[in-house]
Design a protein around this motif. Structure first.
Motif, short mmCIF file in Angstrom:
data_model
loop_
_atom_site.label_atom_id
_atom_site.label_comp_id
_atom_site.label_asym_id
_atom_site.label_seq_id
_atom_site.Cartn_x
_atom_site.Cartn_y
_atom_site.Cartn_z
N SER A 47 -2.07 -72.26 24.11
CA SER A 47 -0.96 -71.62 24.02
C SER A 47 -0.36 -72.09 22.94
O SER A 47 0.05 -71.96 21.86
N LEU A 70 -2.11 -73.45 19.95
CA LEU A 70 -2.55 -71.56 19.11
C LEU A 70 -1.39 -71.71 17.78
O LEU A 70 -1.23 -71.70 17.26
N LEU A 71 0.04 -71.93 19.15
CA LEU A 71 1.43 -72.40 18.15
C LEU A 71 1.10 -73.17 17.30
O LEU A 71 2.05 -72.46 16.26
N ASN A 131 -1.05 -74.85 15.74
CA ASN A 131 -1.77 -74.49 14.42
C ASN A 131 -1.42 -73.40 13.65
O ASN A 131 -1.65 -73.62 12.21
N ARG A 132 -0.82 -72.18 14.13
CA ARG A 132 -0.13 -70.97 13.39
C ARG A 132 1.05 -71.63 12.54
O ARG A 132 0.93 -71.41 11.53
N LEU A 133 1.66 -72.50 13.44
CA LEU A 133 3.20 -72.96 12.33
C LEU A 133 2.35 -73.88 10.86
O LEU A 133 3.34 -74.10 9.76
N ARG A 171 -0.58 -74.85 9.39
CA ARG A 171 -1.46 -74.13 8.72
C ARG A 171 -1.23 -73.24 7.58
O ARG A 171 0.58 -72.73 7.26
N SER A 193 -0.75 -71.09 4.33
CA SER A 193 -0.62 -69.08 4.40
C SER A 193 -1.53 -68.72 3.38
O SER A 193 0.04 -68.29 2.64
#
Length: 123
Positions: free
Chosen positions: A23, A26-27, A29-31, A33, A35
């Protein structure tokens, strides 16, 4: 940890640690990357070919049959390889050999049935 539930607590702690690590990755990575969605990026990608028409396409049944036969042989390998490793051990004699030949006979009957139905012909 001692007692009856000690090993379960260790497994639970390792499972929780694994969930936290995945988790967290993934968090992060989301912060981090970028977009920047564009229509080209949001289009359906199909092996380098531009998508044409609708998403509905019919497949021939023989592809599913080949997949099924592959699964049968994979299961066959799952049973045969461990049997082959312990066959030389004491206590595994003629009875184990006969049981394996019965199993392989059933698999051979399935292959013979598929061959007689002309399922194994690709074209």
């Amino acid at each position: 940890m001692h007692g009856y539930y000690g090993p379960y607590a260790v497994v639970g702690a390792l499972l929780a640690l694994g969930v936290v690590i995945v988790s967290g990755a993934l968090l992060v990575n989301r912060l981090l990357r970028p977009s920047r969605p564009t229509p080209e990026k949001l289009a359906t990608y199909e092996c380098g070919v531009d998508p044409v028409g609708e998403g509905w396409a019919q497949s021939q049944v023989r592809y599913y049959v080949f997949t099924y036969l592959y699964v049968v042989f994979a299961v066959d390998a799952v049973f045969v390889f461990p049997w082959a490793t312990v066959f030389a051990d004491p206590g595994f004699g003629t009875a184990a050999l006969a049981e394996m030949f019965v199993f392989l006979g059933f698999v051979a009957l399935g292959v013979l049935y598929a061959w007689r139905k002309r399922v194994l012909a690709w074209a």
